[in-house]
Every structure is written in structure tokens, then in C-alpha cells.
Design a protein around this motif. Structure first.
Motif, PDB file in Angstrom:
ATOM      1  N   LEU A 154       0.818  -1.216   0.000  1.00 23.29           N
ATOM      2  CA  LEU A 154       0.000   0.000   0.000  1.00 23.29           C
ATOM      3  C   LEU A 154       0.850   1.263   0.000  1.00 23.29           C
ATOM      4  O   LEU A 154       0.569   2.218  -0.725  1.00 23.29           O
ATOM      5  N   ILE A 155       1.922   1.255   0.786  1.00 17.82           N
ATOM      6  CA  ILE A 155       2.673   2.484   1.038  1.00 17.82           C
ATOM      7  C   ILE A 155       3.730   2.785  -0.026  1.00 17.82           C
ATOM      8  O   ILE A 155       3.885   3.933  -0.453  1.00 17.82           O
ATOM      9  N   TYR A 156       4.464   1.759  -0.479  1.00 22.27           N
ATOM     10  CA  TYR A 156       5.618   2.041  -1.340  1.00 22.27           C
ATOM     11  C   TYR A 156       5.254   2.701  -2.680  1.00 22.27           C
ATOM     12  O   TYR A 156       5.882   3.718  -3.036  1.00 22.27           O
ATOM     13  N   PRO A 157       4.303   2.149  -3.481  1.00 17.32           N
ATOM     14  CA  PRO A 157       4.072   2.731  -4.814  1.00 17.32           C
ATOM     15  C   PRO A 157       3.780   4.231  -4.795  1.00 17.32           C
ATOM     16  O   PRO A 157       4.443   4.993  -5.519  1.00 17.32           O
ATOM     17  N   PRO A 158       2.805   4.702  -3.986  1.00 15.65           N
ATOM     18  CA  PRO A 158       2.567   6.157  -4.000  1.00 15.65           C
ATOM     19  C   PRO A 158       3.706   6.950  -3.359  1.00 15.65           C
ATOM     20  O   PRO A 158       3.997   8.070  -3.792  1.00 15.65           O
ATOM     21  N   THR A 159       4.364   6.377  -2.347  1.00 19.24           N
ATOM     22  CA  THR A 159       5.462   7.083  -1.693  1.00 19.24           C
ATOM     23  C   THR A 159       6.608   7.321  -2.668  1.00 19.24           C
ATOM     24  O   THR A 159       7.205   8.409  -2.698  1.00 19.24           O
ATOM     25  N   GLU A 160       6.919   6.312  -3.469  1.00 25.49           N
ATOM     26  CA  GLU A 160       7.998   6.438  -4.458  1.00 25.49           C
ATOM     27  C   GLU A 160       7.721   7.579  -5.423  1.00 25.49           C
ATOM     28  O   GLU A 160       8.597   8.391  -5.730  1.00 25.49           O
ATOM     29  N   VAL A 161       6.479   7.666  -5.895  1.00 23.11           N
ATOM     30  CA  VAL A 161       6.112   8.721  -6.844  1.00 23.11           C
ATOM     31  C   VAL A 161       6.136  10.088  -6.170  1.00 23.11           C
ATOM     32  O   VAL A 161       6.623  11.073  -6.739  1.00 23.11           O
ATOM     33  N   LEU A 162       5.619  10.151  -4.945  1.00 29.02           N
ATOM     34  CA  LEU A 162       5.552  11.434  -4.241  1.00 29.02           C
ATOM     35  C   LEU A 162       6.944  11.952  -3.873  1.00 29.02           C
ATOM     36  O   LEU A 162       7.187  13.162  -3.931  1.00 29.02           O
ATOM     37  N   VAL A 163       7.858  11.044  -3.519  1.00 27.63           N
ATOM     38  CA  VAL A 163       9.233  11.455  -3.227  1.00 27.63           C
ATOM     39  C   VAL A 163       9.874  12.027  -4.489  1.00 27.63           C
ATOM     40  O   VAL A 163      10.524  13.085  -4.457  1.00 27.63           O
TER      41      VAL A 163
END
Length: 506
Positions: A154-163
Motif C-alpha cells: 500500500l505504502i511504497y508505490p505512492p510514496t515512491e512517486v511522491l518522493v
């Protein structure tokens, strides 16, 4: 044991829901990146940015050969020691092919075939570093899936893009220019690689990082499993991106920016295709294992009738409002992309045919590989000729051919496999109903668009109204992708609530 087994289906659904949520969030965030950069860069600069992404993700996608997919097959039933070997060897392979790709592209004659000799060549070092960093990241998704790590799903895919988005925007605002953008991409990729290495090494164990962990017999099995499918995937990716690679050499950066905009398509549609395909693939596989091959055609008809039911109205309404969509999302500077955008949207009808699903269900994936090889004989020279002599329209024609040709070859083989024919294989009656419903319903909206003048808000309301009208009519004739009973059970409580509110107001 019984308690463990009974909880597995709910756990799978839970993990699947988290993965879908993570990917959809990442998709929305990814879609936001160009919307911001287009307003911060000139058209030529955005064209170079788009070229950068094409080259980096083409090279990483082709060279990895989908070797990371071996984890899906070997990891779940392996013992603890074998799992450590699987992760280690997969990671080593990805690092090795990253270095190989960088080495080959560093050779001027080879690198210039991909990067060209235009403005993008100035940023070659960023491209090489990007390939080196992004390649190991491919191991992460299969690893957290097989580990059933729902939190990371849940956390990694959007976090990677947002970073990445935060670093890119932050640096380009502080110091405008492409160097800042590429620096932001490289820094964010470095952060991701550090996390991936930490995640993998934590699973392997620092004390286990030694030569004895390598298993030659297991390496052979991993490669034998991954490479045939990986070659097909790499060829598919290469053919789909070949028009853009040729465009780097023959189009200006500003022209490439216009061309790149056309390929944003309809967000979410392909994700729905994938979800439906996975459900029907399982049904087909069961029928095949029961030796009921002819029944695969019936399941296929149900699938494509459902995909056609939402892909056709979505395509029609997006094509109708294409100009306003482009201006709203990408500004008036990119209005020249409208006809190319409309042309690419038409490829939705090719994807909705779900070509290759029967071949996958019957383990005939070698035919898929052949279809790409045969198609390449036509696609590569045709696309090169069209781009060189016609430009952007030639490139778009080549792109549509590369999307269509291998899929039509697969469909021909699937028709033969289930002992059917072109007339009986497709659900023409359902196609006709959906076409009539979608086509007739859009007529007043076409009239409104061409005879009235209204803004974005009204356009959005009209678009939603069209989709609702089509959905209601398709529900009446049982043409929606999901059962009417499910939809009614969802809508019914809300209708009752609205009625209570209405009566209180009165």
C-alpha cells in the motif's frame, strides 16, 4: 491447519485490495507529474524530459527480461535457505544486466542509435545513472507480494512517486532547468535503491551474504523459467516504444513533446482490463484443465462483452471532449496534440479484445512469443520508414500497427485453438447492443459540443451524465462489467437514504 487455510482467501483479498489501492494512488500521482512540469518547462525542455523517460524505462524494461517474476513461482514453496538464494541471485542478475546495459549504451555507435544525436545526448550521463539505479528496484514488487507484505504493497508505490515529485518540483523551483529535474529523479531513485537493498538484505540476513548462498542449479531453473516469457515481454515493450525511439532521431524536442502527450490515454481503463482479465483467466484455466477447451470461447465472449461495455462509451466521450481535456490538463500550448490523442484513444478498442488470454490459460505462451517475432519483421522497418518520411503521423501509424498486429495474430491462433471461426468467436449481438446504446446516447452531447459554448464545469457534468445514461441503459440490458444484483445492492440503500432526506425537506 484448518484455521490457517480458512483465513487464506480473506488474506489474499485483503492484500489484493491494498495492492490495487497503492497502484491507483501511484497512478494518480504519476499522472500529476507531467501536469506540473508542463507549466514549469518550455515545450522543448518537456520534450527532452519525455525522451529521457522513454530511454531509461525502455532499457530497464528490456534488459531485465522479467527475471524478477521467478519469485512468484519459486518463493512460495521454497524453504528458508532457498528463499535467501532466490532473492540474492535475482538481485545480482538485475545489477549485472544494469551494468551491461550501461556498458552497451556507453558505446557511442550503440548509444546514439537509442539516444540519437540531438539535445538528449547532452544528458547521457543522467540516462546511464538512471538505468543503473532503476534496474534493481524491479525486485521489490514481486518480493513484497510473495512475502504478503500488505503494508509495503500500500505504502511504497505512492510514496515512491511522491518522493520523486517532491524532489523534482523542489529542485526545479529553486533552480529552473532540466539539470534540476534529472537531479531530482536521480536522487529519488537513489533513495528507492537504498530502501530496496535494505528490504532485500533484511530478508536474506547480513550474516548470510556469502558465496555459499549462490546455487548454480537454482540459477539455471530461475533463468529457464523467466527468460522465455521475459523475451516476449521485452519484445512487446520494444515494439510499443520503437516509434518513440525513432522519433528521438527524427523529431525536434518540441515535436516530441506534442507526440508524447498523445499517449496518456484514459487513466484507469487498462487497470480495469487487467482486473477483469485476471478473473476470467482463472475460469479459463479451470476449464482447460477439465479438458473443456470449446467452453473457453464462451468465457471469452463474456469477457470481451464486458470490456466493450465500458471501453466504447469511455472512448467516445473522451474523443468528443479531447480538445478541452488537452487544454485543461496540458495548457493551450499543446493543442496540436489533440488529433494524435484521439488517434491513440482508438487503440482502447484493440486492448479490450484481451488478446492472448486463451493462450495464457492453455499454457501456449510460446505462440505469444512467435507473434511478436513475426510482427517485428513488419513493425520495425515500417515504423522507421513512416517516421522518417511522414513524421508524427507516421510515428502514430507505426504505434497503432505495433499495438494491433501481434494481438491480431494471437487472436487468430486462439480462434483456431478453440475450434471456432471469426463469426462465432466474438459476441456480435452484445457488441451491437452496446454500440447502439453508446452511439445513440452520445448524439445530443455531440450537438451540444458543436452548437453551444460552455466551460469546463459544464463539460464535466455532461461527461458524467453521458456515462450515467449509458450505464443505466447497459444495466437494463445486462451489459455492465459486473452483475446487476451487485450494483442494485450497492445503490438501493443510497436510494432509500435520498428518499428519507427528500421527504424531510418536503
Amino acid at each position: 491447519m484448518g484455521l490457517i487455510n480458512s483465513s487464506q482467501p480473506s488474506h489474499v483479498k485483503f492484500q489484493t485490495a491494498f495492492m490495487i489501492a497503492g497502484k491507483l494512488t501511484a497512478m494518480l500521482a504519476t499522472f500529476g507529474v507531467p501536469l506540473i512540469l508542463i507549466r514549469l518547462l518550455t515545450k522543448s525542455e518537456y520534450g527532452i524530459f519525455a525522451q529521457f523517460y522513454v530511454v531509461v524505462f525502455l532499457c530497464t524494461g528490456i534488459f531485465n527480461l522479467s527475471v524478477q517474476s521467478n519469485l512468484y513461482y519459486f518463493y512460495p514453496t521454497a524453504n528458508d535457505q532457498t528463499r535467501k538464494s532466490l532473492i540474492t541471485q535475482t538481485l545480482i542478475f538485475l545489477i549485472f544486466v544494469a551494468a551491461l546495459a550501461v556498458g552497451l549504451i556507453s558505446i557511442p555507435k550503440i548509444g546514439n542509435l537509442i539516444i540519437g544525436d540531438g539535445d538528449l545526448l547532452k544528458y547521457k550521463n543522467y540516462i546511464l545513472i538512471g538505468i543503473l539505479l532503476y534496474m534493481p528496484i524491479f525486485i521489490l514488487e514481486p518480493l513484497y507480494v510473495v512475502k504478503k507484505d500488505v503494508f509495503t504493497s500500500l505504502i511504497y508505490p505512492p510514496t515512491e512517486v511522491l518522493v520523486r515529485l517532491s524532489l523534482v518540483i523542489g529542485l526545479v523551483v529553486f533552480r529552473p532547468g532540466l539539470n534540476s529535474i534529472f537531479s531530482g529523479i536521480i536522487i529519488s531513485a537513489t533513495v528507492c535503491v537504498i530502501f530496496v537493498l535494505y528490504y532485500a538484505i533484511k530478508e536474506i540476513g547480513v550474516s548470510n551474504l556469502k558465496v555459499s548462498l549462490l546455487n548454480k542449479a537454482l540459477i539455471k531453473k530461475q533463468l529457464q523459467y523467466s527468460i522465455p516469457f521475459g523475451v516476449a515481454v521485452s519484445l512487446n515493450l520494444f515494439f510499443q516504444q520503437f516509434d518513440k525511439i525513432i522519433c528521438i532521431s527524427f523529431l525536434t524536442s518540441a515535436e516530441f513533446a506534442i507526440y508524447a502527450i498523445a499517449f496518456y490515454g484514459i487513466p484507469g481503463v487498462l487497470q480495469i482490463f487487467d482486473s477483469l482479465t485476471q478473473v476470467y483467466l482463472i475460469q479459463m484455466t479451470v476449464k482447460y484443465q477439465e479438458n473443456k477447451i470449446t467452453e473457453l470461447a464462451d468465457i471469452y465472449k463474456l469477457l470481451v462483452a464486458k470490456t466493450y461495455s465500458f471501453s466504447l462509451p469511455a472512448m467516445l466521450i473522451v474523443m468528443l471532449y479531447a480538445k478541452k481535456i488537452i487544454i485543461l490538463l496540458f495548457t493551450n500550448s499543446y493543442i496540436d496534440a489533440v488529433p494524435f490523442f484521439r488517434a491513440y484513444i482508438f487503440s482502447t478498442m484493440i486492448y479490450m479484445l484481451s488478446s492472448g488470454i486463451i493462450l495464457r490459460a492453455t499454457s501456449k505462451t510460446n505462440y505469444t512469443l512467435r507473434s511478436y517475432v513475426y510482427s517485428g519483421i513488419v513493425i520495425l522497418p515500417l515504423t522507421y520508414f513512416l517516421v522518417k518520411h511522414i513524421g508524427m503521423w507516421g510515428a502514430m501509424t507505426g504505434a497503432l500497427v505495433s499495438i494491433s498486429l501481434p494481438r491480431f495474430i494471437n487472436l487468430a491462433q486462439e480462434i483456431k485453438l478453440v475450434k471456432s471461426n471469426f463469426i462465432d468467436f466474438f459476441p456480435w449481438k452484445q457488441f451491437g447492443k452496446i454500440t447502439i446504446v453508446s452511439g445513440v446516447s452520445i448524439i445530443p452531447f455531440v450537438a451540444f459540443e458543436y452548437y453551444l459554448d460552455y466551460g469546463v464545469i459544464v463539460t464535466m457534468l455532461l461527461g458524467v451524465t453521458y456515462i450515467v445514461i449509458v450505464a443505466l441503459l447497459e444495466m437494463k440490458y445486462n451489459l455492465l462489467p459486473m452483475d446487476n444484483s451487485v450494483i442494485k445492492s450497492f445503490i438501493k440503500p443510497h436510494i432509500k437514504t435520498l428518499k428519507r432526506v427528500f421527504y424531510k425537506v418536503i
